[in-house]
Design a protein around this motif. Structure first.
Motif, mmCIF file in Angstrom:
data_model
loop_
_atom_site.group_PDB
_atom_site.id
_atom_site.type_symbol
_atom_site.label_atom_id
_atom_site.label_comp_id
_atom_site.label_asym_id
_atom_site.label_seq_id
_atom_site.Cartn_x
_atom_site.Cartn_y
_atom_site.Cartn_z
ATOM 1 N N ALA A 83 4.087 30.400 34.630
ATOM 2 C CA ALA A 83 5.754 30.656 34.501
ATOM 3 C C ALA A 83 6.025 32.034 34.294
ATOM 4 N N PHE A 84 5.043 32.636 33.438
ATOM 5 C CA PHE A 84 5.296 33.983 32.940
ATOM 6 C C PHE A 84 5.494 34.928 34.087
ATOM 7 N N ARG A 126 4.865 44.456 31.989
ATOM 8 C CA ARG A 126 3.344 44.759 32.205
ATOM 9 C C ARG A 126 2.443 43.996 31.353
ATOM 10 N N ALA A 127 2.816 43.769 30.099
ATOM 11 C CA ALA A 127 1.926 43.003 29.272
ATOM 12 C C ALA A 127 1.993 41.435 29.521
ATOM 13 N N ALA A 181 11.630 32.896 30.617
ATOM 14 C CA ALA A 181 13.186 33.765 30.748
ATOM 15 C C ALA A 181 13.873 34.154 29.588
ATOM 16 N N TYR A 182 13.716 33.502 28.580
ATOM 17 C CA TYR A 182 14.307 33.926 27.133
ATOM 18 C C TYR A 182 13.526 35.025 26.578
ATOM 19 N N LEU A 183 12.266 35.102 26.875
ATOM 20 C CA LEU A 183 11.672 36.234 26.659
ATOM 21 C C LEU A 183 11.456 37.521 27.411
ATOM 22 N N VAL A 184 12.093 37.436 28.529
ATOM 23 C CA VAL A 184 12.062 38.594 29.498
ATOM 24 C C VAL A 184 12.753 39.916 28.759
ATOM 25 N N SER A 185 13.740 39.892 27.881
ATOM 26 C CA SER A 185 14.181 41.112 27.357
ATOM 27 C C SER A 185 13.447 41.544 26.068
#
Length: 170
Positions: A154-155, A116-117, A107-111
């Motif tokens: 999770a990703f 797609r990757a 969730a932290y890395l969403v932005s």
């Protein structure tokens, strides 16, 4: 004042001078959709879904069916290999714990990462993890592989919504 909202399929009571109707007790009548209008509106909304979203939804359907089949066969496979039911529970728990442990980071890395990757790499990671689960015959390595597969899941779970929001028109 706060009004009570009750849903009922009864007609509204008629107010007369002898029997006034309080707004707090009037049931709300739910209008039934007309047979052709709701379907036309639904089909208009379906037509507005972008091709990327259609492919994503179709892929999600196939992945879910494959996942269901795999989990059914995996339990039978583990039982056939001689593992007790407690080990199967540990493997499933490790997978769930891996998903939970990585969900906050995902969730932290969403932005910061492309959807797609992230979806592509998470699919590859899940495939590697579950391939490892089925090929390894050591309990600790099976649990570690299930944990890794859960982390990659999770990703895919976290990135699904932003992906659909990006490729769906309002």
């Amino acid at each position: 004042p706060i009004r009570k909202l009750t849903i009922a399929m009864t007609p509204r009571p008629i107010a007369t001078p002898e029997r006034p109707v309080s707004h707090e007790s009037v049931p709300v009548r739910m209008p039934l959709p007309r047979s052709s209008h709701w379907f036309d509106e639904y089909m208009d909304n379906v037509r507005r879904i972008s091709p990327e979203s259609w492919w994503f939804l179709l892929g999600t359907m196939f992945v879910s069916l494959a996942w269901l089949t795999f989990m059914l066969l995996f339990n039978l496979y583990m039982k056939e290999r001689g593992y007790p039911e407690g080990v199967m529970g540990q493997v499933l728990s490790a997978q769930s714990f891996g998903t939970m442990a990585m969900a906050v980071l995902a969730a932290y890395l969403v932005s910061r990462l492309s959807a797609r990757a992230a979806l592509a790499w998470s699919s590859i990671g899940v495939a590697i993890g579950f391939t490892w689960v089925t090929l390894v015959d050591v309990k600790g390595l099976i649990i570690a592989a299930a944990f890794m597969a859960g982390m990659m899941m999770a990703f895919s779970r976290v990135y699904s919504s932003p992906f659909l929001m990006r490729y769906t028109s309002s």
